[in-house]
Design a protein around this motif. Structure first.
Motif, PDB file in Angstrom:
ATOM      1  N   PRO A  26       0.805  -1.227   0.000  1.00 23.86           N
ATOM      2  CA  PRO A  26       0.000   0.000   0.000  1.00 23.86           C
ATOM      3  C   PRO A  26       0.840   1.280   0.000  1.00 23.86           C
ATOM      4  O   PRO A  26       0.409   2.306  -0.530  1.00 23.86           O
ATOM      5  CB  PRO A  26      -0.821  -0.109   1.294  1.00 23.86           C
ATOM      6  CG  PRO A  26      -0.877  -1.568   1.589  1.00 23.86           C
ATOM      7  CD  PRO A  26       0.439  -2.112   1.117  1.00 23.86           C
ATOM      8  N   LEU A  27       2.029   1.220   0.569  1.00 21.99           N
ATOM      9  CA  LEU A  27       2.923   2.379   0.529  1.00 21.99           C
ATOM     10  C   LEU A  27       3.544   2.516  -0.852  1.00 21.99           C
ATOM     11  O   LEU A  27       3.538   3.602  -1.449  1.00 21.99           O
ATOM     12  CB  LEU A  27       4.031   2.234   1.581  1.00 21.99           C
ATOM     13  CG  LEU A  27       3.584   2.193   3.035  1.00 21.99           C
ATOM     14  CD1 LEU A  27       4.760   1.859   3.945  1.00 21.99           C
ATOM     15  CD2 LEU A  27       2.949   3.508   3.440  1.00 21.99           C
ATOM     16  N   ASP A  31       3.754   5.549  -4.059  1.00 24.81           N
ATOM     17  CA  ASP A  31       5.072   6.182  -4.163  1.00 24.81           C
ATOM     18  C   ASP A  31       5.595   6.664  -2.816  1.00 24.81           C
ATOM     19  O   ASP A  31       6.261   7.690  -2.735  1.00 24.81           O
ATOM     20  CB  ASP A  31       5.031   7.343  -5.161  1.00 24.81           C
ATOM     21  CG  ASP A  31       5.998   7.156  -6.301  1.00 24.81           C
ATOM     22  OD1 ASP A  31       6.598   6.074  -6.374  1.00 24.81           O
ATOM     23  OD2 ASP A  31       6.171   8.100  -7.088  1.00 24.81           O
ATOM     24  N   LEU A  32       5.271   5.934  -1.754  1.00 34.56           N
ATOM     25  CA  LEU A  32       5.728   6.257  -0.411  1.00 34.56           C
ATOM     26  C   LEU A  32       6.720   5.199   0.052  1.00 34.56           C
ATOM     27  O   LEU A  32       6.622   4.035  -0.339  1.00 34.56           O
ATOM     28  CB  LEU A  32       4.555   6.298   0.573  1.00 34.56           C
ATOM     29  CG  LEU A  32       3.454   7.319   0.290  1.00 34.56           C
ATOM     30  CD1 LEU A  32       2.267   7.078   1.211  1.00 34.56           C
ATOM     31  CD2 LEU A  32       3.995   8.727   0.450  1.00 34.56           C
ATOM     32  N   ALA A  54       6.800  11.842   7.115  1.00 30.63           N
ATOM     33  CA  ALA A  54       5.910  12.775   6.414  1.00 30.63           C
ATOM     34  C   ALA A  54       5.218  12.042   5.271  1.00 30.63           C
ATOM     35  O   ALA A  54       5.870  11.494   4.393  1.00 30.63           O
ATOM     36  CB  ALA A  54       6.685  13.968   5.877  1.00 30.63           C
ATOM     37  N   MET A  55       3.894  12.048   5.322  1.00 27.11           N
ATOM     38  CA  MET A  55       3.112  11.471   4.231  1.00 27.11           C
ATOM     39  C   MET A  55       1.865  12.321   4.044  1.00 27.11           C
ATOM     40  O   MET A  55       1.438  13.014   4.978  1.00 27.11           O
ATOM     41  CB  MET A  55       2.757  10.005   4.505  1.00 27.11           C
ATOM     42  CG  MET A  55       1.747   9.767   5.605  1.00 27.11           C
ATOM     43  SD  MET A  55       1.320   8.008   5.808  1.00 27.11           S
ATOM     44  CE  MET A  55       0.376   7.676   4.315  1.00 27.11           C
ATOM     45  N   PRO A  56       1.286  12.326   2.846  1.00 27.87           N
ATOM     46  CA  PRO A  56       0.075  13.112   2.627  1.00 27.87           C
ATOM     47  C   PRO A  56      -1.037  12.682   3.586  1.00 27.87           C
ATOM     48  O   PRO A  56      -1.338  11.496   3.717  1.00 27.87           O
ATOM     49  CB  PRO A  56      -0.297  12.802   1.175  1.00 27.87           C
ATOM     50  CG  PRO A  56       1.004  12.407   0.533  1.00 27.87           C
ATOM     51  CD  PRO A  56       1.755  11.677   1.617  1.00 27.87           C
ATOM     52  N   ALA A  57      -1.612  13.652   4.270  1.00 24.10           N
ATOM     53  CA  ALA A  57      -2.637  13.377   5.285  1.00 24.10           C
ATOM     54  C   ALA A  57      -3.803  12.573   4.717  1.00 24.10           C
ATOM     55  O   ALA A  57      -4.334  11.691   5.387  1.00 24.10           O
ATOM     56  CB  ALA A  57      -3.132  14.694   5.890  1.00 24.10           C
ATOM     57  N   VAL A  63      -3.996   3.961   3.310  1.00 23.29           N
ATOM     58  CA  VAL A  63      -2.941   2.981   3.565  1.00 23.29           C
ATOM     59  C   VAL A  63      -3.364   2.037   4.691  1.00 23.29           C
ATOM     60  O   VAL A  63      -3.219   0.818   4.582  1.00 23.29           O
ATOM     61  CB  VAL A  63      -1.604   3.689   3.901  1.00 23.29           C
ATOM     62  CG1 VAL A  63      -0.584   2.701   4.431  1.00 23.29           C
ATOM     63  CG2 VAL A  63      -1.067   4.415   2.669  1.00 23.29           C
ATOM     64  N   ALA A  64      -3.919   2.589   5.762  1.00 22.53           N
ATOM     65  CA  ALA A  64      -4.371   1.755   6.877  1.00 22.53           C
ATOM     66  C   ALA A  64      -5.435   0.762   6.412  1.00 22.53           C
ATOM     67  O   ALA A  64      -5.409  -0.416   6.785  1.00 22.53           O
ATOM     68  CB  ALA A  64      -4.908   2.623   8.010  1.00 22.53           C
TER      69      ALA A  64
END
Length: 88
Positions: A26-27, A31-32, A54-57, A63-64
């Motif tokens: 999922p990350l 692109d995380l 830091a990830m987009p809110a 992702v969860a």
């Protein structure tokens, strides 16, 4: 502009081969990349932690949710922003 937030995903899952790459998917598809990953096997259960500084809110709940859909996952807990800073 996208708000960036720190996030930590705490996952409890059945121990099985291929579990960790499936939890990273999922990350990767967004692109995380996790800044830290820690996993411990306790018998038939794995406790895994994925930390992103830091990830987009708006991606945190996505992702969860995707991690929670991985076969064998029992629970996903997310710690965000102020709660994460207090722990760090």
């Amino acid at each position: 502009m996208t708000d960036l937030v720190p996030a930590r995903f705490l996952v409890t899952a059945d121990a099985s081969p291929g579990l960790l790459p499936r939890l990273l998917q999922p990350l990767a598809k967004r692109d995380l990349m996790a800044d830290a990953v820690h996993a411990v096997r306790e018998g038939d259960v794995v406790h895994a932690e994925f930390v992103l500084e830091a990830m987009p809110a708006e991606m945190v709940h996505l992702v969860a949710g995707n991690m929670g859909q991985v076969i064998g996952v029992q629970a996903v807990r997310v710690e965000q922003a102020s709660r994460l800073r207090a722990v760090a």
